[in-house]
Write an enzyme that holds these catalytic residues in place. Structure first.
Site, PDB file in Angstrom:
ATOM      1  N   SER A 223       0.946  -1.099   0.033  1.00 23.46           N
ATOM      2  CA  SER A 223       0.029  -0.077  -0.113  1.00 23.46           C
ATOM      3  C   SER A 223       0.981   1.311   0.130  1.00 23.46           C
ATOM      4  O   SER A 223       2.179   1.173   0.450  1.00 23.46           O
ATOM      5  CB  SER A 223      -0.775  -0.121   1.292  1.00 23.46           C
ATOM      6  OG  SER A 223      -0.015   0.217   2.282  1.00 23.46           O
ATOM      7  N   THR A 224       0.316   2.555  -0.471  1.00 22.45           N
ATOM      8  CA  THR A 224       1.009   3.780  -0.601  1.00 22.45           C
ATOM      9  C   THR A 224       1.518   4.280   0.962  1.00 22.45           C
ATOM     10  O   THR A 224       2.518   4.534   1.363  1.00 22.45           O
ATOM     11  CB  THR A 224       0.290   4.714  -0.943  1.00 22.45           C
ATOM     12  OG1 THR A 224      -0.174   4.274  -2.506  1.00 22.45           O
ATOM     13  CG2 THR A 224       0.736   5.888  -1.006  1.00 22.45           C
TER      14      THR A 224
ATOM     15  N   GLY B 264       4.101   2.067   2.167  1.00 17.67           N
ATOM     16  CA  GLY B 264       5.385   2.499   1.385  1.00 17.67           C
ATOM     17  C   GLY B 264       5.989   3.712   1.675  1.00 17.67           C
ATOM     18  O   GLY B 264       7.238   3.979   1.541  1.00 17.67           O
TER      19      GLY B 264
ATOM     20  N   GLU C  95       6.746  -0.128  -5.006  1.00 16.53           N
ATOM     21  CA  GLU C  95       5.916  -0.535  -6.022  1.00 16.53           C
ATOM     22  C   GLU C  95       4.402  -0.445  -5.344  1.00 16.53           C
ATOM     23  O   GLU C  95       4.084  -1.308  -4.506  1.00 16.53           O
ATOM     24  CB  GLU C  95       5.993  -1.818  -6.700  1.00 16.53           C
ATOM     25  CG  GLU C  95       7.339  -1.994  -7.527  1.00 16.53           C
ATOM     26  CD  GLU C  95       7.288  -1.304  -8.780  1.00 16.53           C
ATOM     27  OE1 GLU C  95       6.184  -0.622  -9.091  1.00 16.53           O
ATOM     28  OE2 GLU C  95       8.310  -1.326  -9.323  1.00 16.53           O
TER      29      GLU C  95
ATOM     30  N   CYS D  67      -2.296  -4.327  -8.447  1.00 17.83           N
ATOM     31  CA  CYS D  67      -2.003  -2.970  -8.610  1.00 17.83           C
ATOM     32  C   CYS D  67      -2.249  -2.269  -9.774  1.00 17.83           C
ATOM     33  O   CYS D  67      -2.491  -1.127 -10.004  1.00 17.83           O
ATOM     34  CB  CYS D  67      -0.654  -2.778  -7.999  1.00 17.83           C
ATOM     35  SG  CYS D  67       0.587  -3.859  -8.805  1.00 17.83           S
TER      36      CYS D  67
END
Length: 518
Positions: A247-248, A251, A268, A302
């Protein structure tokens, strides 16, 4: 739901036991002292097997072993390292069917995608073998007479791979096979939701490593949860590179922690991928791409298609056809070859899906189809949903987020400039596509003022990237690149070299610096 389609035989072929050790140094399995974590299949909620988790102390032992292995592995000629990877690819071919079945059973994606994921591992092995003879540098002319300049790439160190549940094996292979031919060693921390897939992979690889006398510690596995190993891995200075897929939110945290120690990251993260469909599109082609992109992997890629930006003249007719196809989709056991849509990874993911559907309604969106639980005999695990189609506006908060589930948004547009603006007006920037046979539209989409994503396609969907190209995205997707092209450079350290064979010592930029020892 019964465990048909040979899953028990597949588990046996892969060496999956009732309780499996969670620590491997490539050729040796290490008994760990952590609690047993049970992996449950989202297909029917049944227990697949247990994993004796690795602890922080186990991890530290593994890192020390990996460091020792790196000092030896980096000196093996790259083509020789490539030969080991070639043999790994051959071994994966032998286990493609059972490993593909385990991916489907533990993660939930349909068997075609499970087998495809293993094929992706095989393909990256083949790519890496060729790469092992092409780790090229550059030469350049020196301004100084009698000097030669060039640059070369050296192995980097320990590469930490943190992978997500949606691709239980392929993402590891992207990093591991490239890292191995580059002279690195690899330490893998897979998602705690799919640990048995990782264990199966290491069991397959162990034979190749042992038969070819590869040093213990070249590929390493720590199968554990955040209970034992969380941010410690990101903070560990022994890991030269962290490749994180997830997940952002996490990340960003990983990037910050690795950045604080000036380490490297390949991030990623999330995607909010759109397909623009213009009046000049082949609508048959577009329809097929939209459906697979939106419901493939049950919307848990994704690169899943999240938004369809549809010209207003096509909106009603295309959405009607889309609903008709959705009604025909078979939802059920992913090991059944006739199934189109399997379960979500767990009940929490299903609840998140239903919450997003409600947010669409609150924002003023219209549910065109689906968005409900699926309980027609296959929903015993509570993980099955009916894929949803909703008419929305791009600015809705829920549309700006990535819902990791089969929730597809339809958005109207009038001009191609408006379509591209809507396309780019989200925080994420992974994959994108435009369907049109109009040259001006396609070139506008691929221009500097077009798609702001790391991947931009014409007349194919947003999912299913090939391993030959560099994979990754911009903005909140993280900026990382993995797999093909020159992504290998992230796994090595660059060095510029200057050799003076002139017998004199001229300085660059015409600088004169005279000294005397008298």
């Amino acid at each position: 739901m019964s465990t048909n389609f040979g899953i028990q035989q597949a588990l046996k072929d892969l060496g999956i036991e009732a309780v499996n050790p969670g620590l491997c140094t490539g050729t040796k399995w290490v008994e760990t002292s952590g609690d047993v974590l049970t992996s449950f299949s989202p297909v029917d909620g049944s227990a697949i097997g247990g994993i004796r988790q690795g602890t922080r102390a186990d991890y530290e032992m593994l890192v020390a072993r990996a460091g020792e292995a790196f000092r030896e592995w980096r000196m093996v000629p790259a083509p020789k390292r490539g030969e080991i990877v070639r043999l790994m690819g051959i071994e994966l071919r032998k286990y493609k069917e059972p490993l593909g079945k385990l991916v489907s059973w533990e993660m939930g994606k349909i068997i075609q995608e499970g087998m495809g994921e293993v094929q992706e591992m095989i393909d990256i092995c083949d790519f890496a073998v060729g790469l092992s003879r092409q780790l090229y540098g550059l030469t350049m002319h020196s301004e100084r007479p009698g000097h030669r300049m060039y640059e070369q790439y050296h192995p980097l160190g320990i590469v930490g791979v943190v992978s997500a549940f949606n691709f239980p094996v392929a993402v590891w292979s992207w990093n591991a096979m490239i890292g191995l031919v580059c002279g690195d060693v690899v330490l893998w921390k897979p998602s705690s939701k799919v640990l048995l897939c990782a264990i199966a992979v290491h069991k397959i690889m162990a034979k190749v490593l042992a038969e070819n006398h590869v040093p213990e510690g070249v590929i390493n596995l720590v199968a554990t949860s955040s209970k034992y190993l969380g941010d410690d891995l990101f903070k560990d200075k022994n890991l030269s590179l962290i490749s994180f897929t997830g997940s952002t939110k996490i990340g960003k945290q990983a990037g910050r922690l690795v950045g604080e120690r000036l380490g490297r990251t390949i991030l990623e993260l999330g995607g909010n991928n759109a397909i623009i469909i213009t009046p000049h599109a082949d609508l048959e082609l577009a329809l097929r791409a939209v459906v697979f992109g939106a419901v493939g992997t049950t919307g848990q890629r994704c690169t899943s298609t999240r938004r369809i930006i549809l010209h207003e003249s096509l909106f009603d007719s295309f959405s009607d056809r889309l609903v008709k196809v959705y009604r025909s989709l078979k939802i059920g056991n992913p090991l059944d070859p006739g199934t189109h849509v399997g379960p979500l990874i767990d009940r929490q993911a299903a609840e998140h899906f239903f919450h997003a559907v409600e947010e669409v309604k609150k924002a003023g969106g219209k549910i065109i189809y689906g968005g409900t639980p699926f309980n027609d005999g296959d929903g015993t695990s509570g993980c099955y949903v009916v894929p949803c189609i909703a008419e929305v506006e791009n600015h809705f908060p829920v549309v700006q987020e990535e819902t990791f589930a089969p929730l597809l948004y339809l958005i109207r547009y009038r001009t191609i400039q408006e379509a591209i603006r809507l396309h780019n007006a989200v925080p994420q920037g992974l994959s994108s596509a435009l369907f049109s046979n109009n040259l001006q539209e396609t070139e506008a989409f691929l221009s500097h003022a077009g798609s702001d994503c790391g991947i931009a396609n014409i007349n194919i969907g947003t999912s299913g990237a090939e391993i030959g190209g560099a994979f990754g995205g911009e903005k909140d997707t993280g900026g990382g690149r993995e797999s093909g092209s020159d992504a290998w450079k992230a796994y090595m350290r660059r060095q510029t070299n200057t050799i003076n064979y002139s017998g004199a010592l001229p300085l660059a930029q015409g600088i004169e610096f005279k000294i005397s020892d008298k």
